[in-house]
Design a protein around this motif. Sequence first.
Motif, PDB file in Angstrom:
ATOM      1  N   MET A   1       0.852  -1.188   0.000  1.00  0.00           N
ATOM      2  CA  MET A   1       0.000   0.000   0.000  1.00  0.00           C
ATOM      3  C   MET A   1       0.897   1.250   0.000  1.00  0.00           C
ATOM      4  SD  MET A   1      -3.064   1.291   0.071  1.00  0.00           S
ATOM      5  CE  MET A   1      -4.076  -0.106   0.536  1.00  0.00           C
ATOM      6  N   VAL A   2       0.604   2.204  -0.897  1.00  0.00           N
ATOM      7  CA  VAL A   2       1.377   3.446  -0.965  1.00  0.00           C
ATOM      8  C   VAL A   2       0.498   4.607  -0.511  1.00  0.00           C
ATOM      9  CG1 VAL A   2       2.901   2.635  -2.793  1.00  0.00           C
ATOM     10  CG2 VAL A   2       0.749   3.744  -3.396  1.00  0.00           C
ATOM     11  N   ASP A   3       1.132   5.669  -0.044  1.00  0.00           N
ATOM     12  CA  ASP A   3       0.404   6.841   0.428  1.00  0.00           C
ATOM     13  C   ASP A   3       0.061   7.758  -0.742  1.00  0.00           C
ATOM     14  OD1 ASP A   3       0.499   6.094   3.107  1.00  0.00           O
ATOM     15  OD2 ASP A   3       2.494   6.975   3.368  1.00  0.00           O
ATOM     16  N   ARG A   4      -1.145   8.318  -0.705  1.00  0.00           N
ATOM     17  CA  ARG A   4      -1.586   9.261  -1.725  1.00  0.00           C
ATOM     18  C   ARG A   4      -1.711  10.648  -1.111  1.00  0.00           C
ATOM     19  NH1 ARG A   4      -6.858   6.188  -3.898  1.00  0.00           N
ATOM     20  NH2 ARG A   4      -7.211   6.143  -1.647  1.00  0.00           N
ATOM     21  N   VAL A   5      -1.383  11.659  -1.885  1.00  0.00           N
ATOM     22  CA  VAL A   5      -1.475  13.037  -1.401  1.00  0.00           C
ATOM     23  C   VAL A   5      -2.335  13.836  -2.375  1.00  0.00           C
ATOM     24  CG1 VAL A   5       0.729  12.995  -0.179  1.00  0.00           C
ATOM     25  CG2 VAL A   5       0.677  13.643  -2.597  1.00  0.00           C
ATOM     26  N   SER A   6      -2.966  14.897  -1.866  1.00  0.00           N
ATOM     27  CA  SER A   6      -3.839  15.716  -2.684  1.00  0.00           C
ATOM     28  C   SER A   6      -3.831  17.142  -2.172  1.00  0.00           C
ATOM     29  CB  SER A   6      -5.277  15.155  -2.646  1.00  0.00           C
ATOM     30  OG  SER A   6      -6.164  16.019  -3.310  1.00  0.00           O
ATOM     31  N   ASP A   7      -4.005  18.108  -3.067  1.00  0.00           N
ATOM     32  CA  ASP A   7      -4.127  19.508  -2.669  1.00  0.00           C
ATOM     33  C   ASP A   7      -5.518  20.062  -3.008  1.00  0.00           C
ATOM     34  OD1 ASP A   7      -3.967  19.594  -5.399  1.00  0.00           O
ATOM     35  OD2 ASP A   7      -2.086  20.730  -5.481  1.00  0.00           O
ATOM     36  N   ALA A  20       7.290   4.837   0.486  1.00  0.00           N
ATOM     37  CA  ALA A  20       8.024   3.613   0.167  1.00  0.00           C
ATOM     38  C   ALA A  20       7.084   2.414   0.150  1.00  0.00           C
ATOM     39  CB  ALA A  20       9.127   3.390   1.189  1.00  0.00           C
ATOM     40  N   GLY A  21       5.811   2.677   0.466  1.00  0.00           N
ATOM     41  CA  GLY A  21       4.847   1.588   0.507  1.00  0.00           C
ATOM     42  C   GLY A  21       4.912   0.839   1.821  1.00  0.00           C
ATOM     43  N   LYS A  22       3.837   0.161   2.141  1.00  0.00           N
ATOM     44  CA  LYS A  22       3.812  -0.656   3.349  1.00  0.00           C
ATOM     45  C   LYS A  22       2.853  -1.813   3.168  1.00  0.00           C
ATOM     46  CE  LYS A  22       0.497   2.465   5.610  1.00  0.00           C
ATOM     47  NZ  LYS A  22       0.243   3.270   6.823  1.00  0.00           N
ATOM     48  N   GLU A  23       3.090  -2.878   3.891  1.00  0.00           N
ATOM     49  CA  GLU A  23       2.232  -4.041   3.811  1.00  0.00           C
ATOM     50  C   GLU A  23       1.016  -3.850   4.706  1.00  0.00           C
ATOM     51  OE1 GLU A  23       4.172  -7.719   4.487  1.00  0.00           O
ATOM     52  OE2 GLU A  23       5.590  -7.482   2.825  1.00  0.00           O
ATOM     53  N   CYS A  24      -0.154  -4.218   4.166  1.00  0.00           N
ATOM     54  CA  CYS A  24      -1.402  -4.078   4.917  1.00  0.00           C
ATOM     55  C   CYS A  24      -2.197  -5.369   4.860  1.00  0.00           C
ATOM     56  CB  CYS A  24      -2.263  -2.949   4.337  1.00  0.00           C
ATOM     57  SG  CYS A  24      -1.549  -1.306   4.500  1.00  0.00           S
ATOM     58  N   ILE A  25      -3.073  -5.536   5.822  1.00  0.00           N
ATOM     59  CA  ILE A  25      -4.076  -6.593   5.748  1.00  0.00           C
ATOM     60  C   ILE A  25      -5.181  -6.070   4.835  1.00  0.00           C
ATOM     61  CG2 ILE A  25      -5.761  -7.962   7.044  1.00  0.00           C
ATOM     62  CD1 ILE A  25      -3.949  -7.628   9.497  1.00  0.00           C
ATOM     63  N   ASN A  26      -5.387  -6.736   3.723  1.00  0.00           N
ATOM     64  CA  ASN A  26      -6.305  -6.253   2.692  1.00  0.00           C
ATOM     65  C   ASN A  26      -7.728  -6.736   2.970  1.00  0.00           C
ATOM     66  OD1 ASN A  26      -7.611  -5.419   0.396  1.00  0.00           O
ATOM     67  ND2 ASN A  26      -6.136  -6.291  -1.030  1.00  0.00           N
TER      68      ASN A  26
END
Length: 402
Positions: A1-7, A20-26
């Motif tokens: 999972m990667v982080d998303r940003v918005s303005d 850098a992404g991270k592992e998640c329970i999907n």
Amino acid sequence: MVDRVSDDDFWSFKISEKSAGKECINLGSYNYLGFAESDGECTNKALEAVRQHGLAYCSPRQELGTSRIHQELESTVAEFLGVQDAITVGMGFATNTLNLPMIISKGCLVISDELNHASIILGLRLSGATVAVFKHNNVEHLEKVLRSNIVKGHPRSGRPWKKVFIVVEGVYSMEGSIVRLPEIIAIKKRYGAYLYLDEAHSVGAMGPRGRGIVDYYNLNPMDVDILMGTFTKSFGAAGGYIAGSSALIQYLRLRSQAFVYPSAMSAPVAQQVITSMKSIMYGKGILRVAQLARNSKYFRQRLQQMGFIIYGHDDSPVIPLLLFMPAKIRAFVLECLRHNVATVGVGFPATKMTEERARFCMSAGHTKEMIDEALDIIDRVGDYLNIKYSKRKLFHGKTIQY
């Protein structure tokens, strides 16, 4: 999972450069039986299909795009469902949208559940048929609407309808509810109507043999005139099918725009479906069906025990958790994500403005340890956001059996 940003408050977004992404329970995937995996029998067979057949046929099925793997796929689907024949296409949404207008036409009457999927609604609009809507899963209202429209006839001429269709889904993807199929089949027979059953979320995931809602109720598949389903959920692939009588399928092979025009389904995708279906029929895949049922019931009952309001049927792999407030959708998703649990939030217009929710989709790939970890996090997030709206906690003080 990667982080998303918005303005712009997430009207648009981009991936964070620092992510850098991270592992998640999907908990948001339609991978109900866990066949969408990076290794195992299905993956090995799909890779072998790439080596033997390549990645694409670059031709429609009616021209040079039909190979032995497509014929095997369709015969496997028909055998799996217990019907005479089946047709397969490369896109699940198009399976409804492009095949319904070939089956239903102007002068026909369609009685459609109010919560049917967008692909069904679009297909019915393209068909030109007259559509009457009945309250979700309400068979009494279904019969009332059906009888009233048959008595009145066509609204302009008063003449009898060419054909009458009832269109429903097996498992409703936003509600987690299961169609009341035995009662609907009884109504269909009583009034001489045809039944179109969309099993996108139920085939593979429901029933003791994984054959879907028909199997769940132990009914005769021949009592359903048209069976539709997709390969994008339980089978970890892509595309969809229409199954039924030989005459129906032969007609669609000649007339269906979803069959005549698009390029044929890729060989590794077809092989993925064949292998996963045969695993359920003859191999260890049936153990995944039982595991999914166990996971679904356990997860649902634990959430109810915590005090959340949960929609849907106990046996459904789709589990909606009611949030009610639009502002809490993003808060819930982000708080869970912060603790490495990936969830899906759903709001208007996919649901009513007052029924915003998080929707969990269970998988046979979830272990009990993963589920318990996710439940602990959801429990804490629920307290933090004050979304435990239930007035009574079901199974309070009792241990939920897994």
